[in-house]
Write a protein that holds these residues in place. Structure first.
Motif, PDB file in Angstrom:
ATOM      1  N   ILE A  99       0.890  -1.129  -0.171  1.00  0.00           N
ATOM      2  CA  ILE A  99      -0.129   0.151   0.283  1.00  0.00           C
ATOM      3  C   ILE A  99       1.167   1.481  -0.064  1.00  0.00           C
ATOM      4  CG2 ILE A  99      -1.808   1.501   1.056  1.00  0.00           C
ATOM      5  CD1 ILE A  99      -2.763  -1.310   1.709  1.00  0.00           C
ATOM      6  N   ARG A 100       0.792   2.332  -1.127  1.00  0.00           N
ATOM      7  CA  ARG A 100       1.716   3.080  -0.759  1.00  0.00           C
ATOM      8  C   ARG A 100       1.408   4.638  -0.267  1.00  0.00           C
ATOM      9  NH1 ARG A 100       0.347   2.748  -7.899  1.00  0.00           N
ATOM     10  NH2 ARG A 100       0.907   0.458  -8.157  1.00  0.00           N
ATOM     11  N   LEU A 101       2.512   5.167  -0.250  1.00  0.00           N
ATOM     12  CA  LEU A 101       2.449   6.487   0.630  1.00  0.00           C
ATOM     13  C   LEU A 101       1.059   6.952   0.537  1.00  0.00           C
ATOM     14  CD1 LEU A 101       6.289   7.814   0.847  1.00  0.00           C
ATOM     15  CD2 LEU A 101       4.683   7.202   2.581  1.00  0.00           C
ATOM     16  N   SER A 262       3.510  -7.431  -4.887  1.00  0.00           N
ATOM     17  CA  SER A 262       3.157  -6.205  -4.316  1.00  0.00           C
ATOM     18  C   SER A 262       2.599  -4.936  -4.936  1.00  0.00           C
ATOM     19  CB  SER A 262       4.893  -5.491  -3.552  1.00  0.00           C
ATOM     20  OG  SER A 262       4.346  -4.363  -3.753  1.00  0.00           O
ATOM     21  N   ALA A 263       3.257  -5.080  -6.533  1.00  0.00           N
ATOM     22  CA  ALA A 263       2.504  -3.914  -7.350  1.00  0.00           C
ATOM     23  C   ALA A 263       1.219  -3.529  -7.462  1.00  0.00           C
ATOM     24  CB  ALA A 263       3.340  -4.199  -8.579  1.00  0.00           C
ATOM     25  N   THR A 264       0.109  -4.838  -6.940  1.00  0.00           N
ATOM     26  CA  THR A 264      -0.900  -5.300  -7.179  1.00  0.00           C
ATOM     27  C   THR A 264      -1.483  -4.861  -5.947  1.00  0.00           C
ATOM     28  OG1 THR A 264      -0.937  -6.575  -8.213  1.00  0.00           O
ATOM     29  CG2 THR A 264      -3.014  -6.910  -7.861  1.00  0.00           C
ATOM     30  N   ILE A 265      -1.616  -5.381  -5.091  1.00  0.00           N
ATOM     31  CA  ILE A 265      -1.634  -4.655  -3.891  1.00  0.00           C
ATOM     32  C   ILE A 265      -1.744  -3.058  -3.590  1.00  0.00           C
ATOM     33  CG2 ILE A 265      -1.449  -4.474  -1.395  1.00  0.00           C
ATOM     34  CD1 ILE A 265       0.255  -7.141  -1.229  1.00  0.00           C
ATOM     35  N   GLY A 266      -1.355  -2.441  -4.225  1.00  0.00           N
ATOM     36  CA  GLY A 266      -0.872  -1.631  -4.204  1.00  0.00           C
ATOM     37  C   GLY A 266      -1.968  -0.655  -5.077  1.00  0.00           C
ATOM     38  N   GLN A 267      -2.144  -1.107  -6.517  1.00  0.00           N
ATOM     39  CA  GLN A 267      -2.517  -0.410  -7.723  1.00  0.00           C
ATOM     40  C   GLN A 267      -4.193  -0.589  -6.890  1.00  0.00           C
ATOM     41  OE1 GLN A 267      -1.715   0.983 -10.330  1.00  0.00           O
ATOM     42  NE2 GLN A 267      -3.297   1.304 -10.674  1.00  0.00           N
ATOM     43  N   THR A 268      -4.742  -1.890  -6.451  1.00  0.00           N
ATOM     44  CA  THR A 268      -6.304  -2.238  -5.508  1.00  0.00           C
ATOM     45  C   THR A 268      -6.305  -1.272  -4.610  1.00  0.00           C
ATOM     46  OG1 THR A 268      -5.222  -4.349  -5.731  1.00  0.00           O
ATOM     47  CG2 THR A 268      -7.701  -4.435  -4.566  1.00  0.00           C
ATOM     48  N   PHE A 269      -5.384  -0.580  -3.802  1.00  0.00           N
ATOM     49  CA  PHE A 269      -6.358   0.395  -2.870  1.00  0.00           C
ATOM     50  C   PHE A 269      -5.601   1.462  -3.486  1.00  0.00           C
ATOM     51  CE2 PHE A 269      -5.270  -3.735  -0.417  1.00  0.00           C
ATOM     52  CZ  PHE A 269      -6.629  -3.445   0.275  1.00  0.00           C
ATOM     53  N   LEU A 270      -5.677   1.942  -4.303  1.00  0.00           N
ATOM     54  CA  LEU A 270      -4.866   3.489  -5.420  1.00  0.00           C
ATOM     55  C   LEU A 270      -5.693   4.469  -4.795  1.00  0.00           C
ATOM     56  CD1 LEU A 270      -2.185   4.300  -5.733  1.00  0.00           C
ATOM     57  CD2 LEU A 270      -3.051   3.990  -8.546  1.00  0.00           C
TER      58      LEU A 270
END
Ligand SMILES: NC(=O)c1ccc[n+]([C@@H]2O[C@H](COP(=O)([O-])OP(=O)(O)OC[C@H]3O[C@@H](n4cnc5c(N)ncnc54)[C@H](OP(=O)(O)O)[C@@H]3O)[C@@H](O)[C@H]2O)c1
Length: 274
Positions: A99-101, A262-270
């Motif tokens: 999950i991104r900053l 990891s990228a998919t998790i970040g994208q999902t919650f973007l």
């Protein structure tokens, strides 16, 4: 008084950080809250002498730092639970994979100071390779605070947030790759006649020696293993087989899978929710 920390989440990673920072004495009043598992909280209290609570306000009130150590799918709910009690000058550190900053900042009150970190479980032996990425509102003081937490459990490097998926695939998941290899080496050694104890000791010391050498030598990894490969020798027999069976490609692909996850998790919650 030292720096005070509230942990949201009482799992593997929270424990690794707590066990790593506890002996330094720099951090006091460590308080931990989890979702529902009282046994886990009691165990942490017993082992590390931390305060435990089931009250979110209690967990984060008067804390300099709040560490978010829940699974990605639970992060939004956890943030909603602490949001009403947050003060402006508290530093939020998320160790949550993926999950991104920008997403975390969006879920928190405006201008909350956030730093994202990717430690690994070697924190338990003060040997984590931790990356941190710096949120929009973090200043030198908070960066120093975060560095203090993570240098007490190993090394710390600052990276851009968009490099975090790579760091996660290499260093966050990394210890598991080495344990996976260790398991194969130990089991093979036992099959070939060593005792379990001998096999484990040989493998652990061999990994330790190789890691130490890699970290102090300026030679590329390829040169370090080629040095051991005399023509017609044992190492050449093993490495040639690995190359011929495309093991390097399989391993590379495995790391890509971790990266993609990891990228998919970040994208999902973007931009999913506020
Ligand atoms: N393990 C690693 O090697 C590693 C490495 C780097 C980063 N990370 C990241 O660290 C994070 C935690 O991983 P982990 O392995 O420690 O997971 P874990 O062992 O499953 O622990 C998660 C903890 O979060 C708690 N929790 C869930 N929802 C909550 C909520 N709403 N409020 C308060 N607590 C809540 C759980 O409570 P209960 O105890 O009641 O179940 C549990 O204590 C993950 O995002 C992971 O990606 C892990």
């Amino acid at each position: 008084m030292g720096t005070t920390i509230g942990f949201i989440g009482a799992g593997e990673m929270a424990e690794a950080i707590i066990s790593g920072i506890q002996p330094s004495g720099q951090f006091t009043a460590l308080t931990v809250i989890n979702y529902s598992d009282k046994v886990k909280l009691n165990r942490l209290q017993h082992l590390y002498n931390v305060n435990v609570t089931n009250d979110y306000e209690n967990a984060i009130r008067d804390k300099d730092i709040i560490v978010l150590a829940v699974k990605p799918k639970n992060l939004h709910e956890a943030i909603l639970s602490i949001r009403p009690f947050l003060r402006k000058n508290q530093l939020i550190i998320s160790v949550v994979a993926g999950i991104r900053l920008a997403t975390i900042e969006q879920w928190l009150p405006k201008e909350t100071v956030v730093i994202r970190a990717m430690p690994n479980t070697s924190a338990k032996v003060h040997a984590s390779a931790t990356a941190i990425s710096i949120g929009t509102f973090a200043k030198e003081k908070e960066i120093k605070l975060a560095k203090n937490v993570f240098t007490s459990i190993g090394s710390v490097s600052i990276v851009n947030d968009d490099q975090m998926d790579t760091v996660t695939a290499i260093a966050g998941s990394g210890p598991a790759y080495f344990y996976y290899l260790a398991e194969i080496m130990i089991n093979t050694a036992i099959e070939k006649g060593l005792s379990a104890e001998e096999a484990r000791a040989f493998v652990a010391q061999t990994m330790l020696g190789s890691a130490t050498r890699l970290s102090v030598s300026e030679k590329p990894a390829s040169e370090l293993y080629q040095e051991i490969m005399s023509p017609g020798g044992t190492t050449e027999a093993a490495i040639s087989y690995l190359n011929e069976s495309n093991s390097n490609l399989h391993f590379k692909e495995a790391i890509h899978h971790a990266y993609n996850r990891s990228a998919t998790i970040g994208q999902t919650f973007l931009t999913s929710k506020k």
